[in-house]
Design a protein around this motif. Structure first.
Motif, mmCIF file in Angstrom:
data_model
loop_
_atom_site.group_PDB
_atom_site.id
_atom_site.type_symbol
_atom_site.label_atom_id
_atom_site.label_comp_id
_atom_site.label_asym_id
_atom_site.label_seq_id
_atom_site.Cartn_x
_atom_site.Cartn_y
_atom_site.Cartn_z
ATOM 1 N N UNK A 204 0.856 -1.185 0.000
ATOM 2 C CA UNK A 204 0.000 0.000 0.000
ATOM 3 C C UNK A 204 0.893 1.235 0.000
ATOM 4 N N UNK B 269 1.116 5.208 1.336
ATOM 5 C CA UNK B 269 0.549 6.225 2.217
ATOM 6 C C UNK B 269 1.265 7.546 2.006
ATOM 7 N N UNK C 264 4.362 0.751 1.599
ATOM 8 C CA UNK C 264 4.127 -0.074 2.781
ATOM 9 C C UNK C 264 3.824 -1.517 2.415
ATOM 10 N N UNK D 126 -5.651 -8.734 12.244
ATOM 11 C CA UNK D 126 -5.780 -7.292 12.035
ATOM 12 C C UNK D 126 -4.993 -6.788 10.825
ATOM 13 N N UNK E 185 9.925 -1.254 14.759
ATOM 14 C CA UNK E 185 8.697 -1.296 15.558
ATOM 15 C C UNK E 185 7.673 -2.252 14.930
ATOM 16 N N UNK F 247 3.564 -3.335 14.074
ATOM 17 C CA UNK F 247 2.336 -2.610 13.722
ATOM 18 C C UNK F 247 1.237 -2.946 14.726
ATOM 19 N N UNK F 248 0.432 -1.954 15.046
ATOM 20 C CA UNK F 248 -0.693 -2.091 15.984
ATOM 21 C C UNK F 248 -0.316 -2.882 17.238
ATOM 22 N N UNK G 109 -0.918 -2.262 20.158
ATOM 23 C CA UNK G 109 -1.952 -2.176 21.194
ATOM 24 C C UNK G 109 -2.911 -3.362 21.173
ATOM 25 N N UNK G 110 -2.919 -4.133 20.078
ATOM 26 C CA UNK G 110 -3.798 -5.306 20.040
ATOM 27 C C UNK G 110 -3.151 -6.532 20.678
ATOM 28 N N UNK H 59 -0.877 -8.710 19.630
ATOM 29 C CA UNK H 59 -0.654 -9.928 18.862
ATOM 30 C C UNK H 59 0.840 -10.285 18.839
ATOM 31 N N UNK I 239 -10.581 -9.221 18.839
ATOM 32 C CA UNK I 239 -10.028 -7.921 19.215
ATOM 33 C C UNK I 239 -9.979 -6.965 18.031
ATOM 34 N N UNK I 240 -10.167 -7.502 16.823
ATOM 35 C CA UNK I 240 -10.026 -6.691 15.619
ATOM 36 C C UNK I 240 -11.262 -5.849 15.310
ATOM 37 N N UNK J 249 -9.321 2.768 20.040
ATOM 38 C CA UNK J 249 -9.146 1.803 18.955
ATOM 39 C C UNK J 249 -7.864 2.109 18.194
ATOM 40 N N UNK J 250 -7.351 1.134 17.444
ATOM 41 C CA UNK J 250 -6.231 1.440 16.561
ATOM 42 C C UNK J 250 -6.626 2.537 15.565
ATOM 43 N N UNK J 251 -5.657 3.329 15.179
ATOM 44 C CA UNK J 251 -5.887 4.357 14.159
ATOM 45 C C UNK J 251 -4.956 4.079 12.996
ATOM 46 N N UNK K 113 -1.316 4.100 14.337
ATOM 47 C CA UNK K 113 -0.731 2.930 14.992
ATOM 48 C C UNK K 113 -0.674 1.752 14.019
ATOM 49 N N UNK K 114 -1.573 1.758 13.016
ATOM 50 C CA UNK K 114 -1.563 0.668 12.044
ATOM 51 C C UNK K 114 -0.325 0.738 11.160
ATOM 52 N N UNK K 115 0.172 1.948 10.911
ATOM 53 C CA UNK K 115 1.375 2.086 10.085
ATOM 54 C C UNK K 115 2.599 2.371 10.941
ATOM 55 N N UNK K 116 2.404 2.729 12.200
ATOM 56 C CA UNK K 116 3.520 3.098 13.060
ATOM 57 C C UNK K 116 4.047 4.489 12.769
ATOM 58 N N UNK L 197 -13.873 -3.575 10.810
ATOM 59 C CA UNK L 197 -12.649 -4.334 11.060
ATOM 60 C C UNK L 197 -11.427 -3.425 10.908
ATOM 61 N N UNK L 198 -10.405 -3.628 11.756
ATOM 62 C CA UNK L 198 -9.242 -2.732 11.707
ATOM 63 C C UNK L 198 -8.467 -2.811 10.394
ATOM 64 N N UNK L 199 -8.670 -3.853 9.591
ATOM 65 C CA UNK L 199 -7.936 -3.934 8.323
ATOM 66 C C UNK L 199 -8.355 -2.789 7.396
ATOM 67 N N UNK M 233 -8.134 0.143 8.089
ATOM 68 C CA UNK M 233 -7.125 1.192 8.252
ATOM 69 C C UNK M 233 -6.109 1.140 7.117
ATOM 70 N N UNK M 234 -5.929 -0.017 6.516
ATOM 71 C CA UNK M 234 -5.002 -0.148 5.384
ATOM 72 C C UNK M 234 -5.716 0.075 4.063
#
Lengths: 231, 312
Positions: A53, A55, A68, A116, A184, A186-187, A189-190, A192, B137-138, B205-207, B210-213, B301-303, B305-306
């Motif tokens: 992807x 960004x 990405x 996720x 780092x 990714x995510x 906070x979940x 995994x 959790x997703x 929730x994830x944003x 955080x999904x991309x860091x 679903x958090x996916x 975010x991508x």
């Protein structure tokens, strides 16, 4: 052992070569084929283990494109394995690779709901879930020269943005790079605990963009004349 | 999330069936409103089992590879989907023995014992159905204890309305059945209201960051890297307009809770008892189906975010 990938976001040029190499190798790999739907039609789609992807970070003039690549993170706490009702999804104890037994999968999609990162895709032709195998049929193949016992995506990357190795070994190249460059997950906070790690973009000095100096009345008339002549 | 009709039908039909047979046991044990005759109990039990079996069968239609469905009983220790299957399979013989013991006039201890086990297993199975969604959790809209509570309340609400319909047709004293329905339907309405308020708040929730860091600046998606949809966009890309969701929530409350409530009053006042009881059942089950559709449609679903979402 905890095998996984390091992806350098500072270096990735977004050429999609890793995705193509992945598709090429895995289409005839252990979990293949990777079906395509309407490959030459109006709505081409299909199964891929690796997707890139793109960004955009921040806004003009401080913006930057970030390419990405994403594939299975081979998580330490992989919920996709926990939720699987048939036992088709499993995580190997010896190297941490998450795999799907194609003979056991019933295609309920539940594991893809639990993931996720969007690493799992259903193959509509076989009716089973498919995902990155970390090229398990390459990395342990003793017929290959030692330097080629790496995932296809890593070998093919023209920018060397991808690394493969053992994260449990503190002295492996991947562990050292992650330490030095501040890699780092990714995510996080979940919880995994993904194995794959991303290296951040290096902070570089901002290149000054000078605004063009104004030319005054004479310059304006000249430009006006030039425009007239061009017409 | 893409709302799959086979799963909506399964959860609504089997929920109503499990609710009906549990409450049928209560009606049988306490002889509510004079008590059903044995033949009527058997008919009710078979209707409940039919709903459950039909629902379970329909749930296999969303499998891409149903020939491996039998393996789904193997991961009882970790997977809620597996647990649901196992409990449903354990439930079936218990319920058949209960219905059989009524049919063939078995001793009271056998009838009560298996009736009780049937009711308990029904409860556990519906709870497991809810936990299938609640353990992910997703998806924030599902990852809450309110989800199994809602599944139980709505299943038992539909079941209680079906039981009331039976009581009206059997010519029993309807007051205890009306009271039971009113209580369960209002509990279901309150739980659903709490759920809808709860998912309105943004939550932790994830944003996309955080999904991309990439947490130091605003991030936006430029390109997903594919020209047409993928499995991920088909399965998780479904979006419902906020306004449409609000309208459907009103539909859930009016059709699913208010109409059955009014019909209960009408049955109580003995105007048009039969028709009112039928309307109550149809409205209650229709409301539950709309609620279930919305449950899937509103889940993010958090996916995503991508695929362009800023937060889920």
């Amino acid at each position: 052992m905890r095998l996984g990938l390091v992806i350098d976001l500072d270096v990735c040029v977004g050429c999609h070569a890793c995705a193509i190499a992945c598709k090429e190798w895995n289409a005839s790999g252990t979990i293949g084929p990777l079906s395509d739907y309407q490959p030459y039609g109006a709505e081409p789609s299909g199964v891929w283990f690796n997707r890139i992807r793109h960004f955009e970070m921040d806004e003009y003039p401080n913006n930057k494109t970030v390419n990405f690549p994403m594939s299975c993170m081979h998580c330490e706490d992989a919920d996709c394995v926990t939720v699987c009702p048939t036992g088709a999804s499993y995580k190997r104890a010896e190297d941490g690779i998450v795999l799907i037994d194609q003979d056991k999968c019933m295609g309920c999609n539940y594991c893809s709901w639990a993931c996720p990162y969007g690493a799992r895709e259903l193959d509509r032709s076989s009716g089973t879930m498919k995902k990155c195998t970390l090229c398990i049929d390459r990395i342990y193949d003793e017929q290959l020269p030692v330097e080629e016992r790496q995932p296809s995506c890593v070998l093919t990357c023209p920018a060397h943005a991808r690394m493969f190795g053992d994260f449990d070994d503190p002295d492996s190249a991947v562990s050292r790079t992650v330490r030095e460059r501040g890699g780092y997950p990714l995510m996080p906070e979940l919880n995994y605990n993904p194995t794959n790690t991303y290296l951040p973009i290096r902070r570089k000095p901002v290149i000054e963009v000078e605004t063009k100096p104004k030319g005054g009345l004479k310059e304006s008339i000249k430009q006006f004349a030039n425009r007239l002549v061009r017409r | 999330m893409h709302p799959a009709f086979s799963v909506i039908f399964f959860t609504v039909a089997s929920g109503a069936g499990f609710g009906l047979i549990s409450l049928l046991f209560i009606a049988d044990f306490f002889k509510l409103g004079g008590g059903f005759s044995d033949d009527q109990l058997v008919a009710g039990g078979l209707i409940a089992l039919g709903l459950i079996a039909f629902g379970l069968l329909s749930s296999t239609f969303h499998l891409a590879n149903p020939k491996n469905a039998w393996r789904a009983f193997s991961r009882f220790r970790t997977s809620w989907l597996s647990r649901e299957g196992v409990f449903a399979i354990v439930f079936m013989p218990l319920a058949l023995i209960y219905v059989g013991s009524i049919m063939f006039g078995a001793p009271e201890w056998l009838r009560v014992g298996f009736g009780f086990l049937t009711a308990v297993l029904a409860w556990i199975t519906v709870f497991s159905t809810g936990m299938i969604y609640a353990c992910l959790k997703t998806i924030r809209q599902w990852n809450t204890p309110l989800v199994p509570a809602n599944y139980l309340a709505l299943g038992y609400a539909s079941g209680s309305l079906l039981l009331l319909l039976g009581a009206v047709f059997a010519g029993l004293e309807t007051t205890p059945y009306i009271a039971m329905s009113a209580l369960i339907v209002s509990i279901a309405a309150v739980l659903k209201a709490i759920y809808y308020f709860w998912i309105r708040s943004p939550g932790l929730t994830p944003t996309i960051n955080t999904a991309t860091g990439l947490t130091r600046a605003k991030i936006k998606l430029l390109d997903t890297g594919h020209t047409h949809g993928t499995f991920l966009t088909q399965e998780f890309g479904f979006q419902i307009a906020r306004q449409k969701a609000s309208v459907l929530k009103v539909v859930v409350f009016v059709v699913g809770f208010a109409v059955p409530g009014l019909m209960l009053v009408s049955v109580f006042n003995q105007n048009g008892g039969h028709a009112a009881a039928i309307v109550a059942v149809v409205a209650g089950i229709l409301g539950a189906a709309v609620e279930r559709w919305l449950f899937f449609a509103e889940a993010r679903h958090v996916v995503n975010l991508y695929h362009g979402a800023q937060r889920c």
